[in-house]
Write a protein that holds these residues in place. Sequence first.
Motif, PDB file in Angstrom:
ATOM      1  N   PHE A  42     103.472  41.090   2.937  1.00  0.00           N
ATOM      2  CA  PHE A  42     104.236  39.988   3.510  1.00  0.00           C
ATOM      3  C   PHE A  42     105.711  40.363   3.592  1.00  0.00           C
ATOM      4  CE2 PHE A  42     100.512  38.197   1.460  1.00  0.00           C
ATOM      5  CZ  PHE A  42      99.961  37.508   2.519  1.00  0.00           C
TER       6      PHE A  42
ATOM      7  N   ARG B  33     105.576  32.662   6.725  1.00  0.00           N
ATOM      8  CA  ARG B  33     104.955  33.796   6.033  1.00  0.00           C
ATOM      9  C   ARG B  33     104.331  34.716   7.074  1.00  0.00           C
ATOM     10  NH1 ARG B  33     101.349  33.033   0.679  1.00  0.00           N
ATOM     11  NH2 ARG B  33     100.493  35.103   0.584  1.00  0.00           N
ATOM     12  N   ARG B  34     104.899  35.901   7.225  1.00  0.00           N
ATOM     13  CA  ARG B  34     104.405  36.856   8.219  1.00  0.00           C
ATOM     14  C   ARG B  34     103.716  38.016   7.523  1.00  0.00           C
ATOM     15  NH1 ARG B  34     109.018  38.828  11.878  1.00  0.00           N
ATOM     16  NH2 ARG B  34     109.893  39.273   9.854  1.00  0.00           N
TER      17      ARG B  34
ATOM     18  N   ILE C 277     102.173  41.924   7.569  1.00  0.00           N
ATOM     19  CA  ILE C 277     102.459  43.206   8.194  1.00  0.00           C
ATOM     20  C   ILE C 277     101.583  44.276   7.546  1.00  0.00           C
ATOM     21  CG2 ILE C 277     104.330  43.755   6.594  1.00  0.00           C
ATOM     22  CD1 ILE C 277     105.796  44.994   8.998  1.00  0.00           C
TER      23      ILE C 277
END
Length: 57
Positions: free
Chosen positions: A5, A36-37, A39
């Motif tokens: 994240f 909240r991304r 990756i």
Amino acid sequence: MAKGFIFKKQVLCDECYQEVVDFEIHAGRERELPPRRMIAAKECDRCHAILEPEEEL
């Protein structure tokens, strides 16, 4: 690749992400937290734990 994240240009595991967000909230620094991304990354930038592989559907 695994899932991590993003928070303030760092890739964090779920545990570190929760700790940082809790600290920011209690310190009163972040009124509105960024979304909240997720990756793809290999390890956490904070604790250097190997991130869990992303599950394939």
